[in-house]
Design an enzyme around this catalytic site. Sequence first.
Site, short mmCIF file in Angstrom:
data_model
loop_
_atom_site.label_atom_id
_atom_site.label_comp_id
_atom_site.label_asym_id
_atom_site.label_seq_id
_atom_site.Cartn_x
_atom_site.Cartn_y
_atom_site.Cartn_z
N PHE A 36 -1.49 -3.26 -1.83
CA PHE A 36 -2.37 -3.55 -2.97
C PHE A 36 -2.21 -2.51 -4.06
O PHE A 36 -2.12 -1.31 -3.80
CB PHE A 36 -3.83 -3.55 -2.48
CG PHE A 36 -4.84 -3.59 -3.59
CD1 PHE A 36 -5.13 -4.77 -4.26
CD2 PHE A 36 -5.52 -2.43 -3.97
CE1 PHE A 36 -6.06 -4.80 -5.29
CE2 PHE A 36 -6.46 -2.45 -5.00
CZ PHE A 36 -6.73 -3.64 -5.66
N ALA A 65 -2.49 1.19 -0.38
CA ALA A 65 -3.32 0.97 -1.57
C ALA A 65 -3.00 2.00 -2.64
O ALA A 65 -2.91 3.19 -2.35
CB ALA A 65 -4.80 1.04 -1.19
N GLU A 66 -2.84 1.52 -3.86
CA GLU A 66 -2.68 2.39 -5.03
C GLU A 66 -3.78 1.97 -5.99
O GLU A 66 -3.77 0.87 -6.52
CB GLU A 66 -1.29 2.21 -5.63
CG GLU A 66 -0.89 3.35 -6.57
CD GLU A 66 -1.49 3.20 -7.94
OE1 GLU A 66 -2.51 3.88 -8.21
OE2 GLU A 66 -0.97 2.42 -8.73
N MET A 67 -4.77 2.87 -6.20
CA MET A 67 -6.04 2.42 -6.75
C MET A 67 -6.44 3.06 -8.09
O MET A 67 -7.58 2.93 -8.50
CB MET A 67 -7.15 2.68 -5.73
CG MET A 67 -6.89 2.02 -4.38
SD MET A 67 -8.29 2.04 -3.27
CE MET A 67 -8.69 3.78 -3.16
#
Length: 295
Positions: A36, A65-67
């Site tokens: 994501f 995840a890279e948020m």
Amino acid sequence: MEEAGLPPGVLNYLSGGEAEVGEYLVEHPKTRFISFTGSRAVGCRIYERAAIVQSGQKWLKRVIAEMGGKDAIIVDKDADLELAAQSIVVSAFGFSGQKCSACSRVIVLEDVYEQVLNRVVELTKQLIVGDPEKPSTFMGPVIDETAYNKVMHYIDIGKQEGKLMTGGEGDSSKGFFIQPTVFANVDPNARIMQEEIFGPVVAFTKAKDFDHALDIANNTEYGLTGAVISRNRSNLEKAREEFHVGNLYFNRGCTGAIVGYQPFGGFNMSGTDSKAGGPDYLLLHMQAKTVSEAF
């Protein structure tokens, strides 16, 4: 997807809101792996829902995840100030600030604060906002009305938290255009210094010395990118150890990681530090198996 009883290519025909479709895919017992890129709120929701073992599920779901981030550029007192100003403007306003790596905080040592701020304002006023198909345009619109309203809301907040130096105006009559915006004299704990805006807004704050600048830079729940503009090798080495971000750049802007050369990914609330574009990234998408044979 065939294991789940769905025909090949079914994802081409899914309909519904992103929340509805996303929740279904994340929670499905046949989903094994989730990669994501997006907001902190959605990434945390995915992490939470993926941790729940569903009926019929026989594995623990893996999440990459890279948020997002709240990325800072530190400018030292002995820095190349023109390089600093150019780096700030490109990092803050490239792609209309719609990059998780975009510079949204600038921390300048008090000795050179006014010089850097004034030069950034001067350069920002020269930027052309308009049709992105024209070569002379530096900044196009933000992505949609929702983004426009969010950024304009933060600009209103910024007017209460700092001194508006340039920008601060938007035009949604023929697209969603926002003038590149610079705020000065902002408290490190202010909302525009802490919350991801994802638009062409940058806030300046002043540091007493380099240690103070590092303290301010680390004063965020994110840890994606950062940059230090300095000629002082001792301070650069200190930043290498103490500036807590996944991608740290010296004497350049904080955007534009090169695949293979600067593997990209952050920690803290910026994600799982999975380093896209790096030599180990592929292994995160695979399942290890050891086979031994005795003779």
